[in-house]
Motif scaffolding. Structure first.
Motif, PDB file in Angstrom:
ATOM      1  N   ILE A 120       8.887   7.350   2.228  1.00 21.72           N
ATOM      2  CA  ILE A 120       7.771   6.684   2.084  1.00 21.72           C
ATOM      3  C   ILE A 120       6.745   7.478   1.009  1.00 21.72           C
ATOM      4  O   ILE A 120       6.664   8.803   1.199  1.00 21.72           O
ATOM      5  CB  ILE A 120       7.036   6.447   3.374  1.00 21.72           C
ATOM      6  CG1 ILE A 120       7.529   5.530   4.175  1.00 21.72           C
ATOM      7  CG2 ILE A 120       5.427   5.917   3.228  1.00 21.72           C
ATOM      8  CD1 ILE A 120       7.350   5.286   5.491  1.00 21.72           C
ATOM      9  N   ASN A 121       6.258   6.819   0.165  1.00 20.67           N
ATOM     10  CA  ASN A 121       5.258   7.291  -0.949  1.00 20.67           C
ATOM     11  C   ASN A 121       3.870   6.664  -0.788  1.00 20.67           C
ATOM     12  O   ASN A 121       3.822   5.558  -0.745  1.00 20.67           O
ATOM     13  CB  ASN A 121       5.840   7.325  -2.273  1.00 20.67           C
ATOM     14  CG  ASN A 121       4.830   7.851  -3.440  1.00 20.67           C
ATOM     15  OD1 ASN A 121       4.919   7.371  -4.554  1.00 20.67           O
ATOM     16  ND2 ASN A 121       4.280   8.952  -3.023  1.00 20.67           N
ATOM     17  N   ILE A 122       2.851   7.466  -0.579  1.00 24.41           N
ATOM     18  CA  ILE A 122       1.601   7.150  -0.546  1.00 24.41           C
ATOM     19  C   ILE A 122       0.864   7.700  -1.758  1.00 24.41           C
ATOM     20  O   ILE A 122       0.664   8.977  -1.716  1.00 24.41           O
ATOM     21  CB  ILE A 122       0.906   7.393   0.728  1.00 24.41           C
ATOM     22  CG1 ILE A 122       1.579   6.772   2.066  1.00 24.41           C
ATOM     23  CG2 ILE A 122      -0.489   7.148   0.731  1.00 24.41           C
ATOM     24  CD1 ILE A 122       1.526   7.730   3.303  1.00 24.41           C
ATOM     25  N   LYS A 123       0.635   6.966  -2.912  1.00 24.57           N
ATOM     26  CA  LYS A 123      -0.095   7.356  -4.137  1.00 24.57           C
ATOM     27  C   LYS A 123      -1.396   7.953  -4.129  1.00 24.57           C
ATOM     28  O   LYS A 123      -2.015   7.265  -3.164  1.00 24.57           O
ATOM     29  CB  LYS A 123       0.457   6.364  -5.087  1.00 24.57           C
ATOM     30  CG  LYS A 123       1.863   6.203  -5.328  1.00 24.57           C
ATOM     31  CD  LYS A 123       2.199   5.422  -6.733  1.00 24.57           C
ATOM     32  CE  LYS A 123       3.508   5.045  -7.024  1.00 24.57           C
ATOM     33  NZ  LYS A 123       4.151   6.439  -7.308  1.00 24.57           N
ATOM     34  N   PHE A 124      -1.395   8.950  -4.840  1.00 25.44           N
ATOM     35  CA  PHE A 124      -2.972   9.234  -5.216  1.00 25.44           C
ATOM     36  C   PHE A 124      -3.547   8.201  -5.945  1.00 25.44           C
ATOM     37  O   PHE A 124      -3.082   7.766  -6.889  1.00 25.44           O
ATOM     38  CB  PHE A 124      -2.855  10.906  -5.934  1.00 25.44           C
ATOM     39  CG  PHE A 124      -2.660  11.957  -4.832  1.00 25.44           C
ATOM     40  CD1 PHE A 124      -3.069  12.125  -3.657  1.00 25.44           C
ATOM     41  CD2 PHE A 124      -1.642  12.854  -5.488  1.00 25.44           C
ATOM     42  CE1 PHE A 124      -2.817  12.811  -3.043  1.00 25.44           C
ATOM     43  CE2 PHE A 124      -1.388  13.696  -4.561  1.00 25.44           C
ATOM     44  CZ  PHE A 124      -1.891  14.074  -3.396  1.00 25.44           C
ATOM     45  N   ALA A 125      -4.767   7.814  -5.942  1.00 26.69           N
ATOM     46  CA  ALA A 125      -5.512   6.908  -6.779  1.00 26.69           C
ATOM     47  C   ALA A 125      -6.770   7.282  -7.024  1.00 26.69           C
ATOM     48  O   ALA A 125      -7.233   6.870  -8.283  1.00 26.69           O
ATOM     49  CB  ALA A 125      -5.372   5.521  -6.229  1.00 26.69           C
ATOM     50  N   GLU A 126      -7.646   8.002  -6.373  1.00 25.63           N
ATOM     51  CA  GLU A 126      -9.049   8.170  -6.398  1.00 25.63           C
ATOM     52  C   GLU A 126      -9.402   9.332  -7.646  1.00 25.63           C
ATOM     53  O   GLU A 126     -10.475   8.949  -8.567  1.00 25.63           O
ATOM     54  CB  GLU A 126      -9.682   8.940  -4.928  1.00 25.63           C
ATOM     55  CG  GLU A 126      -9.592   8.092  -4.154  1.00 25.63           C
ATOM     56  CD  GLU A 126     -10.468   8.418  -2.981  1.00 25.63           C
ATOM     57  OE1 GLU A 126     -11.385   9.097  -3.116  1.00 25.63           O
ATOM     58  OE2 GLU A 126     -10.283   7.772  -1.554  1.00 25.63           O
ATOM     59  N   PHE A 127      -8.429  10.196  -8.211  1.00 27.24           N
ATOM     60  CA  PHE A 127      -8.784  10.882  -8.983  1.00 27.24           C
ATOM     61  C   PHE A 127      -8.875  10.078 -10.399  1.00 27.24           C
ATOM     62  O   PHE A 127      -9.652  10.147 -11.226  1.00 27.24           O
ATOM     63  CB  PHE A 127      -7.891  11.828  -9.275  1.00 27.24           C
ATOM     64  CG  PHE A 127      -8.005  13.077 -10.327  1.00 27.24           C
ATOM     65  CD1 PHE A 127      -8.925  13.922 -10.688  1.00 27.24           C
ATOM     66  CD2 PHE A 127      -7.260  12.616 -11.693  1.00 27.24           C
ATOM     67  CE1 PHE A 127      -9.212  14.572 -11.647  1.00 27.24           C
ATOM     68  CE2 PHE A 127      -7.324  13.414 -12.902  1.00 27.24           C
ATOM     69  CZ  PHE A 127      -8.293  14.358 -12.900  1.00 27.24           C
ATOM     70  N   ASP A 128      -7.810   9.238 -10.690  1.00 31.19           N
ATOM     71  CA  ASP A 128      -7.705   8.544 -11.698  1.00 31.19           C
ATOM     72  C   ASP A 128      -8.787   7.444 -11.854  1.00 31.19           C
ATOM     73  O   ASP A 128      -9.177   7.158 -12.971  1.00 31.19           O
ATOM     74  CB  ASP A 128      -6.226   7.601 -11.793  1.00 31.19           C
ATOM     75  CG  ASP A 128      -5.100   8.679 -12.202  1.00 31.19           C
ATOM     76  OD1 ASP A 128      -5.494   9.644 -12.817  1.00 31.19           O
ATOM     77  OD2 ASP A 128      -3.848   8.267 -12.155  1.00 31.19           O
ATOM     78  N   ALA A 129      -9.243   6.892 -10.575  1.00 31.17           N
ATOM     79  CA  ALA A 129     -10.391   5.852 -10.619  1.00 31.17           C
ATOM     80  C   ALA A 129     -11.536   6.619 -11.179  1.00 31.17           C
ATOM     81  O   ALA A 129     -12.460   6.087 -11.869  1.00 31.17           O
ATOM     82  CB  ALA A 129     -10.465   5.452  -9.272  1.00 31.17           C
ATOM     83  N   LYS A 182       0.754  -1.162  -0.108  1.00 29.76           N
ATOM     84  CA  LYS A 182      -0.081  -0.059  -0.150  1.00 29.76           C
ATOM     85  C   LYS A 182       0.679   1.318   0.124  1.00 29.76           C
ATOM     86  O   LYS A 182       0.397   2.469  -0.231  1.00 29.76           O
ATOM     87  CB  LYS A 182      -0.950   0.133   1.299  1.00 29.76           C
ATOM     88  CG  LYS A 182      -2.068  -0.914   1.117  1.00 29.76           C
ATOM     89  CD  LYS A 182      -2.922  -0.863   2.295  1.00 29.76           C
ATOM     90  CE  LYS A 182      -4.165  -1.917   2.318  1.00 29.76           C
ATOM     91  NZ  LYS A 182      -5.087  -1.770   3.468  1.00 29.76           N
ATOM     92  N   VAL A 183       2.106   1.265   0.385  1.00 34.25           N
ATOM     93  CA  VAL A 183       3.207   2.033   0.426  1.00 34.25           C
ATOM     94  C   VAL A 183       4.416   1.731  -0.305  1.00 34.25           C
ATOM     95  O   VAL A 183       4.700   0.718  -0.410  1.00 34.25           O
ATOM     96  CB  VAL A 183       3.463   2.693   1.831  1.00 34.25           C
ATOM     97  CG1 VAL A 183       2.365   3.004   2.511  1.00 34.25           C
ATOM     98  CG2 VAL A 183       4.304   1.578   2.596  1.00 34.25           C
ATOM     99  N   LEU A 184       4.960   2.796  -0.744  1.00 35.90           N
ATOM    100  CA  LEU A 184       6.138   2.420  -1.646  1.00 35.90           C
ATOM    101  C   LEU A 184       7.342   3.305  -0.681  1.00 35.90           C
ATOM    102  O   LEU A 184       7.435   4.291  -0.311  1.00 35.90           O
ATOM    103  CB  LEU A 184       6.359   3.179  -2.840  1.00 35.90           C
ATOM    104  CG  LEU A 184       7.741   3.135  -3.561  1.00 35.90           C
ATOM    105  CD1 LEU A 184       7.872   1.736  -4.302  1.00 35.90           C
ATOM    106  CD2 LEU A 184       7.464   3.912  -5.149  1.00 35.90           C
ATOM    107  N   ILE A 185       8.325   2.356  -0.307  1.00 38.27           N
ATOM    108  CA  ILE A 185       9.767   2.833   0.424  1.00 38.27           C
ATOM    109  C   ILE A 185      10.617   2.673  -0.449  1.00 38.27           C
ATOM    110  O   ILE A 185      10.972   1.719  -0.938  1.00 38.27           O
ATOM    111  CB  ILE A 185       9.775   1.745   1.594  1.00 38.27           C
ATOM    112  CG1 ILE A 185       8.549   1.984   2.663  1.00 38.27           C
ATOM    113  CG2 ILE A 185      11.150   2.189   2.388  1.00 38.27           C
ATOM    114  CD1 ILE A 185       8.658   0.948   3.855  1.00 38.27           C
TER     115      ILE A 185
END
Length: 271
Positions: free
Chosen positions: A243-252, A184-187
């Protein structure tokens, strides 16, 4: 009209006409996608790819490059039009001061600021863009998209807050985050980088910290939220983890609009 919608000409004169007359190239959820934005992106990408064709460009065939960059320009222009629709509905805007700050950052190379005249020439030579056009597609619209993503992506915001609290409760241990949240996160740990490294603001954030400290979560570009931990720094280099928590809802949301048939393209592009 024939030249635009049938022949799909991207000539300079037709592009200039589209900057005056707001012809639509597509429509997303009732919002027109401007032909001028589409052509601006396509023409800039084609010129830039031609400049690097013998160095970095992997697509050597001109016709194939044209197809690839037309598709890319259409996708980006549709995305930007939807960004502007949401921004207008939610009262989100970008200030001149914010744009000027990012433009100043873009003019810095290895901590040395390029003169305005020299930077304008680089933009003109490599993208065939005026400064107003460069500001629009490389600064204003990406910044607006970032602000819209922050506003609509409540899941990323919630996860960002949870991760930050977990770190504070566990002596800033990134391993605890990986253990709980996994993919869920990118380290990332890029190793030692120069102080002027361009990396979505992570180096700049790390330089403000003491070894072992973490930054406040911050949104950068359209990549989502970052939390940075400083490992070490010298007079010229810095080593950090992020740590990167990506945005996803806009593209969804945009993908759902396409599924629902609410995106219409007025020109046919080759696959």
């Amino acid at each position: 009209l024939f030249q635009l919608y049938s022949s799909q000409s991207s000539s300079d004169i037709l592009y200039r006409i589209t900057t005056v007359v707001p012809f639509p190239v597509a429509n997303v959820d009732g919002e027109n996608v401007l032909y001028s934005d589409y052509l601006m992106r396509y023409r800039a990408d084609m010129v830039a790819s031609e400049k690097k064709k013998n160095v970095m460009e992997t697509i050597e065939d001109d016709a194939q490059r044209s197809k690839v960059y037309k598709q890319k320009a259409m996708e980006e222009s549709i995305r930007d039009a939807y960004v502007m629709k949401i921004a207008r509905e939610k009262g989100i805007s970008v200030s001149r001061e914010e744009v000027n700050k990012l433009l100043e950052d873009a003019r810095k190379v290895k901590n040395q600021e390029i003169s305005e005249t020299a930077f304008n020439k680089i933009v003109a030579d490599n993208f065939v863009l005026s400064m107003d056009e460069y500001r629009r597609i490389f600064i204003e619209l990406p910044l607006l998209r970032q602000k819209v993503s922050v506003e609509v992506d409540t899941s990323a915001k919630k996860l960002k807050d949870e991760v930050y609290e977990l770190l504070k409760a566990n002596n800033n241990d990134f391993a605890k985050v990986h253990e709980k949240y996994g993919e869920k996160v990118l380290i990332e740990a890029p190793g030692a980088v120069k102080h002027f490294n361009v990396d979505s603001g992570r180096t700049a954030a790390a330089l403000k910290l003491q070894p072992g400290e973490i930054s406040q979560p911050f949104a950068s570009d359209n990549n989502g939220y970052y939390i940075v931990k400083l490992i070490s720094k010298t007079d010229t280099e810095v080593t950090y983890e992020s740590i990167n928590i990506k945005f996803a809802e806009f593209d969804a949301k945009l993908k759902q609009l396409e599924t629902d048939g609410k995106i219409t393209k007025y020109i046919k592009l080759e696959e």
